[in-house]
Design a protein around this motif. Structure first.
Motif: not given
Length: 441
Positions: A232-239
């Motif tokens: 989804k492109g969650d900012p906390d999951f970009l990596l």
């Protein structure tokens, strides 16, 4: 219209005077039993004269404006026929109003005859003039018709010429487009070849690894909350760091959605045997080549870097390639970079530069670049670098083990013979016991 009104006005004045003279004549005749023959002749001529004036008025009303102007000049101008006749009728009026005598009557008759003769002659002349005008109009219409026909022929010819010119222009433009397209493709191939030859080419392992994976295994990963947030492109999951088994299934999943959602997908399979070739700058160049192969037009910045490097015979820096990668990412809705088996890289010659690079790309990508890495969990430098990032454990789930064991039983002729087609209970018991023993290995 103004000319017609002028002629009508002049003829009306003459008519009124002629009518008055006729009335005076009738008064005289009614007072005498034997009125002179000349008086009766004068009245008849005045009647005829009046009829000519009526006919003249109707004739003028039906003519065109230029013909009306010509008739007006002829009849009502200086010394015009109507003007002169009006004067003569007025002289007759002066003679017959006090008395009617034979000499005045004779003179009036002669004047009236002269007026009628002149009007008749004028009517004949006018008829000839009208005939000539009608002939001239006919000739003009024929000329106009011929000009229209010639013009139509010229238009058809011009249309044909213009059509030929347009066709040639379209064909010429098509040829130019083909030449430009060939030049663009050649230029693109030159750049991609440069990236491969100069900086390394080792992105051909995925098909082999993907074929080794059992069909429908690993699907559970797509349902994991951490992976769903990553997609989804969650900012906390970009990596997202996954420690455990390899994940060729993730690459296949992303590729299936790439064309529909305009994803850019690039990946690297690290291999201990390829450490000498998989240098950080080669890794980045390989990612650039994969992404560049997924777009129609190469970024100007990449072509400029290629030209600069070729002219100076220099290898671009890691910073140059990182800058181009960020530019390339803007041509996609999302860019997914997958790195498998990071632990097989050399800690000093590879991971020392790669780990900070991965973290930096996830931050500089402004939410457009998402990175998924896998490795074994034990290398300390990897654990330290990703301790603050999203993580997910990658191990075989029971459903994967069941699929694998079932397929192995079905592949073995001896197993099929021992269990038989109907002994499903024994088959399921074997699958369940082996799955429990595996404990997610």
């Amino acid at each position: 219209m103004a000319e017609a009104l002028g002629i009508v006005g002049s003829s009306t004045a003459v008519l009124q005077l002629a009518t008055k003279l006729v009335s005076l004549g009738y008064e005289y005749i009614s007072g005498l039993k034997d009125a002179p023959r000349e008086i009766r002749q004068l009245l008849n001529e005045l009647h005829s004269f009046s009829q000519i004036l009526f006919n003249l008025r109707d004739f003028v009303r039906d003519r065109a404006a230029d013909i009306q102007q010509e008739i007006l000049t002829m009849l009502d101008g200086q010394n015009g026929l109507l003007s002169e006749r009006l004067k003569e009728l007025k002289r007759i009026q002066l003679k017959i109003e006090p008395k009617i005598d034979q000499g005045a009557i004779d003179h009036s008759v002669r004047d009236t005859n002269r007026i009628a003769s002149n009007l008749q002659a004028n009517a004949l002349a006018q008829t000839a003039l009208t005939t000539a005008i009608d002939k001239s109009v006919g000739d003009t219409n024929r000329i106009v018709h011929n000009l229209q026909a010639e013009s139509s022929a010229h238009i058809v010819l011009s249309g044909s010429i213009l059509g030929s010119i347009h066709t040639e222009a379209v064909e010429s433009q098509a040829v130019r487009n083909q030449v430009e397209e060939r030049e663009r493709v050649k230029r693109c191939n030159d750049v991609l070849e440069w990236l491969s030859k100069t900086l390394g080419n080792f992105d051909n392992k995925h098909p082999e690894i993907s074929r080794e994976r059992r069909v429908n295994t690993g699907k559970w990963l797509l349902r994991e909350p951490a992976f769903e947030s990553f997609m989804k492109g969650d900012p906390d999951f970009l990596l997202l760091w996954g420690y455990g088994i390899r994940t060729s299934m993730v690459i296949d999943h992303l590729k299936e959605n790439a064309s529909i959602k305009r994803y850019g997908v690039a990946y690297i399979y690290f291999d201990f045997a390829d450490q000498a070739r998989q240098k950080p700058i080669s890794i980045l160049a390989n990612l650039l080549k994969q992404l560049a192969n997924q777009i129609q037009e190469l970024p100007l910045e990449l072509e400029e870097l290629y030209t600069k490097s070729e002219r100076a015979s220099e290898t671009p820096t890691l910073q140059d390639l990182q800058r181009i990668l960020l530019v390339l990412s803007n041509t996609f809705s999302r860019v997914f970079l997958i790195f498998d088996a990071l632990d097989e890289c050399n800690e000093d010659t590879q991971r020392k530069e790669l780990l900070p690079l991965f973290l930096n790309l996830s931050k500089l990508g402004t939410g457009r670049i998402s990175i998924f890495l896998t490795s074994r969990p034990h290398p300390e430098d990897i654990r330290d670098s990703f301790k603050g990032t999203a993580q997910i454990e990658l191990r075989a789930r029971d459903e994967d083990m069941e699929i694998y064991i079932k397929e192995k039983i079905d592949e073995s002729p001896r197993s099929r013979r021992l269990l038989g087609q109907k002994d499903l209970e024994s088959k399921n018991k074997i699958i369940s016991d082996l799955t429990d023993c595996a404990k997610g290995m």
